[in-house]
Design an enzyme around this catalytic site. Structure first.
Site, PDB file in Angstrom:
ATOM      1  N   ASP A 111      -7.239 -53.609  15.423  1.00 13.59           N
ATOM      2  CA  ASP A 111      -6.168 -53.291  16.350  1.00 13.59           C
ATOM      3  C   ASP A 111      -5.348 -54.548  16.608  1.00 13.59           C
ATOM      4  O   ASP A 111      -5.833 -55.504  17.223  1.00 13.59           O
ATOM      5  CB  ASP A 111      -6.772 -52.763  17.657  1.00 13.59           C
ATOM      6  CG  ASP A 111      -5.714 -52.383  18.688  1.00 13.59           C
ATOM      7  OD1 ASP A 111      -4.512 -52.611  18.443  1.00 13.59           O
ATOM      8  OD2 ASP A 111      -6.100 -51.859  19.758  1.00 13.59           O
ATOM      9  N   ASP A 143       6.158 -54.835  11.473  1.00 17.87           N
ATOM     10  CA  ASP A 143       6.820 -53.563  11.181  1.00 17.87           C
ATOM     11  C   ASP A 143       6.161 -52.536  12.093  1.00 17.87           C
ATOM     12  O   ASP A 143       5.178 -51.904  11.740  1.00 17.87           O
ATOM     13  CB  ASP A 143       6.652 -53.207   9.702  1.00 17.87           C
ATOM     14  CG  ASP A 143       7.452 -51.992   9.301  1.00 17.87           C
ATOM     15  OD1 ASP A 143       8.628 -51.905   9.680  1.00 17.87           O
ATOM     16  OD2 ASP A 143       6.900 -51.122   8.612  1.00 17.87           O
ATOM     17  N   CYS A 161      11.518 -48.300  11.663  1.00 17.86           N
ATOM     18  CA  CYS A 161      12.239 -47.276  10.894  1.00 17.86           C
ATOM     19  C   CYS A 161      12.798 -46.230  11.855  1.00 17.86           C
ATOM     20  O   CYS A 161      12.674 -45.031  11.632  1.00 17.86           O
ATOM     21  CB  CYS A 161      11.345 -46.646   9.828  1.00 17.86           C
ATOM     22  SG  CYS A 161       9.842 -45.881  10.470  1.00 17.86           S
TER      23      CYS A 161
END
Length: 446
Positions: free
Chosen positions: A290, A323, A374
């Site tokens: 994590d 990301d 994204c």
């Protein structure tokens, strides 16, 4: 014959969800309507990233051109490279005057879900799980009209033509599997291509996925993102949210597989899938971890190569790619959106900030941090950048080059000169027709 342009086509992926729409662009609300319509449309250009450690760009281009020539002959579209990204190949759409699909009222129909519909508009064929319904007596090799069910109300396995004002014509295809193969064995669902697309309304070549160890089907902004990170041989690099591993492998390829690339994901199944693709890179190590807890604050900083796995000490990495998990609202085409509630949309900035806090501490002085998503919401893009610059005085923005997207959106108190350093891929400003994406590049002060 009738023209699909005159038929229904969505102008928002959030049909019937005006409150969710309003949450996407709270400040720049004038830009919302064109953004939503753009999200429903298909990017015209298909991109592959060549693994230059294994294959030359020219060799992979030849492979693509041969596939195109076999399918389209003299109507084959152009395959070309872009400046500043020599490992990427672009495939133009087909000539719309010669190849664009039109619904034929004499043909039978099949229905697909919106996820399958989006994939086929980008060049995929229809795999068996994506077929929702097929009219009775549809024969193998028969041509059919293909529609997407936007409402999600088409009953799986239905034998009659599905009637709805919210079904969207996508193209025509050739049937490779009949009804009994698709729907008659619940214990062993059918696999493989059920319908081979012949033409689509998007004009994108229907080649399927030509990905291999030599090249990977990948969206342009994802390729640009790693180029913005600009990894160098011998560096220690962290990919904090690495699954499915496509950007991780790109990092390894750009550094000649020389250095240390650490890939983290909190899902054991996703890491197992990544390892199948990444095992051939000696520079990459992947861990189930994590990343909101990846910092070991009390551990001393160690010399290069002396740690083996997370958690990591402060200042452990030369470059970090964050990301981040996001709402995914940049995906195109979006025929419908799976997010139902505003609280789901508002949950992402919290996790993004938690990850960012870890990244800043893990980055060495002078190091580079690239933050990307994204999605297209202000809260997950420009607002995160504004928050980070206010919270972390040791960070400053640097130009996110090479530049293929437009500038970031304006926010109150966020200087225009800073927004110009960001890259936002949207309906305006970008130099290529691609998916929605956001990239920001930070440097930590010495």
């Amino acid at each position: 014959m009738y023209d699909p342009i005159l038929m229904f086509y969505p102008k928002t992926p959030l049909l019937g969800k005006p409150l969710l729409e309003a949450d996407i662009l709270k400040v720049n609300s004038d830009a919302l309507a064109p953004l939503l319509e753009w999200l429903c449309l298909t990017p015209k250009v298909t991109t592959y990233r060549v693994n230059t450690l294994r294959c030359s760009v020219d060799a992979f281009r030849k492979k693509i051109e041969e596939k195109l020539a076999a399918r389209y002959g003299v109507k084959s579209p152009k395959v070309y490279c872009l400046p500043n990204i020599p490992e990427m190949l672009c495939i133009d759409p087909l000539d719309s005057q010669l190849t664009k699909a039109h619904a034929d009222s004499e043909l039978k129909e099949i229905m697909v879900d919106t996820s399958c519909g989006a994939a086929l508009l980008r060049g995929a064929h229809i795999y068996a799980p994506g077929v929702l319904a097929m009219e009775s007596n549809t024969e193998q090799e028969e041509l059919v009209n293909v529609y997407a069910d936007l409402d999600g109300k088409c009953k799986r396995g239905a034998v009659k033509r599905y009637e709805s004002p919210n079904k969207v014509f996508l193209g025509t295809g050739k049937v490779l599997m009949q009804r009994y193969q698709l729907f008659n064995n619940a214990d062993k669902p059918a696999t493989g291509v059920a319908v081979e697309m012949q033409s689509t309304v998007s004009g994108v070549p229907s080649l399927g996925d030509l990905s291999s160890e030599d090249g990977l089907l990948q969206n342009l902004p994802s390729i640009v993102c790693v180029r913005v990170l600009d990894p160098q041989p011998g560096e220690r690099i962290l990919d904090m949210c690495a699954a499915p591993g496509n950007k991780t492998s790109h990092i390894a390829e750009l550094i000649g597989d020389g250095g240390s690339v650490v890939a983290l994901d909190n899902s054991a199944s996703r890491v197992r899938s990544m390892l199948l693709k990444l095992k051939r890179y000696k520079s990459i190590t992947a861990h189930v971890f994590d990343s909101t807890k990846v910092l070991a604050p009390e551990a001393p900083s160690l010399p290069f190569g002396e740690f083996t796995g997370p958690p990591f000490p402060c200042a452990s990495f030369d470059r970090i790619l964050l990301d981040a998990p996001c709402s995914g609202l940049g995906n195109r085409p979006q025929l419908s959106c799976s997010i139902k509630q505003a609280k789901v949309l508002s949950s992402y900035p919290n996790i993004q900030r938690r990850l960012f806090q870890q990244a800043v501490q893990l980055l060495r002085p002078g190091g580079i941090l690239v933050y990307s998503t994204c999605t297209v919401t202000e809260d997950e893009c420009e607002c995160i950048v504004a928050w980070a610059l206010e919270k972390f005085s040791e960070l400053h923005l640097t130009d996110a080059t090479p530049r293929w997207g437009g500038s970031g959106l304006s926010l109150p108190g966020f200087e225009t000169c800073k927004s110009r350093l960001l890259q936002r891929f949207g309906p305006t400003g970008a130099n290529a027709d691609t998916v929605g994406f956001f990239i920001a590049k930070f440097q930590k002060k010495l």
